[in-house]
Design a protein around this motif. Structure first.
Motif, PDB file in Angstrom:
ATOM      1  N   ALA A  18       0.957  -1.269  -0.119  1.00 27.19           N
ATOM      2  CA  ALA A  18       0.084   0.003  -0.137  1.00 27.19           C
ATOM      3  C   ALA A  18       0.913   1.282   0.043  1.00 27.19           C
ATOM      4  O   ALA A  18       0.467   2.357  -0.630  1.00 27.19           O
ATOM      5  CB  ALA A  18      -0.872  -0.045   1.110  1.00 27.19           C
ATOM      6  N   GLN A  68      -5.522   6.074  -2.155  1.00 30.95           N
ATOM      7  CA  GLN A  68      -4.382   5.453  -1.974  1.00 30.95           C
ATOM      8  C   GLN A  68      -3.602   5.664  -0.521  1.00 30.95           C
ATOM      9  O   GLN A  68      -3.237   4.913   0.126  1.00 30.95           O
ATOM     10  CB  GLN A  68      -3.181   5.732  -3.079  1.00 30.95           C
ATOM     11  N   GLU A  71      -5.862   3.545   1.708  1.00 30.07           N
ATOM     12  CA  GLU A  71      -5.291   2.072   1.724  1.00 30.07           C
ATOM     13  C   GLU A  71      -4.236   2.028   2.709  1.00 30.07           C
ATOM     14  O   GLU A  71      -4.131   1.145   3.388  1.00 30.07           O
ATOM     15  CB  GLU A  71      -5.130   1.716   0.450  1.00 30.07           C
ATOM     16  N   TYR A  72      -3.310   2.895   2.532  1.00 31.93           N
ATOM     17  CA  TYR A  72      -2.031   2.671   3.319  1.00 31.93           C
ATOM     18  C   TYR A  72      -2.480   2.891   4.734  1.00 31.93           C
ATOM     19  O   TYR A  72      -1.865   2.294   5.644  1.00 31.93           O
ATOM     20  CB  TYR A  72      -1.103   3.791   2.797  1.00 31.93           C
ATOM     21  N   ALA A  75      -3.905  -0.231   6.059  1.00 31.32           N
ATOM     22  CA  ALA A  75      -3.547  -1.613   5.695  1.00 31.32           C
ATOM     23  C   ALA A  75      -2.782  -2.337   6.912  1.00 31.32           C
ATOM     24  O   ALA A  75      -3.008  -3.615   6.901  1.00 31.32           O
ATOM     25  CB  ALA A  75      -2.263  -1.417   4.554  1.00 31.32           C
TER      26      ALA A  75
END
Length: 106
Positions: A18, A68, A71-72, A75
C-alpha cells in the motif's frame, strides 16, 4: 524482551504494498505539477489544535490520492498511525476534537 541491534519490527506486507502504491500515486501527482495538500503545511496534519485538525481533514477530503492514502493508513491494522491520514484524525486528535466540541454546526 530487549531490542537487539539491527532488529526491526515486523511490517505487514500489505502495508508495504500500500505504501508503494501511495508513493507511486504521489509521484504521478507531483510529476503533473500538483502538490498534495499535506505537503503544503505538513505540521497541520500532526497538530493538536482543533482548527488545524479540521483544516487538514477538509483539505484531505479533496486530495487526488485520497484512496491510496486511505489504503495505506488502514493496511497494517494496528491503528498506531499518527496524525490525519485520508481525512481521518488519529485517536489523540479525535479526543481534542471531542473536547473542543468539533465539528461545529453553524
Amino acid at each position: 524482551m530487549s531490542a537487539r541491534a539491527g532488529w526491526l519490527p515486523r511490517v505487514d506486507p500489505d502495508a508495504l504494498d500500500a505504501r508503494e502504491r501511495l508513493d507511486a500515486a504521489l509521484t504521478v501527482l507531483t510529476d503533473e505539477g500538483q502538490v498534495p495538500p499535506c505537503h503544503t503545511d505538513p505540521e497541520r496534519w500532526f497538530s493538536d489544535a482543533a482548527s488545524d485538525i479540521m483544516a487538514a481533514i477538509t483539505a484531505c477530503a479533496s486530495c487526488p490520492v485520497l484512496a491510496q492514502c486511505d489504503e495505506y493508513a488502514t493496511a497494517d491494522g494496528h491503528g498506531d498511525r499518527y496524525g490525519v491520514w485520508a481525512a481521518r484524525p488519529d485517536a489523540e486528535q479525535l479526543a481534542v476534537l471531542a473536547r473542543d466540541g468539533w465539528p461545529r454546526h453553524e
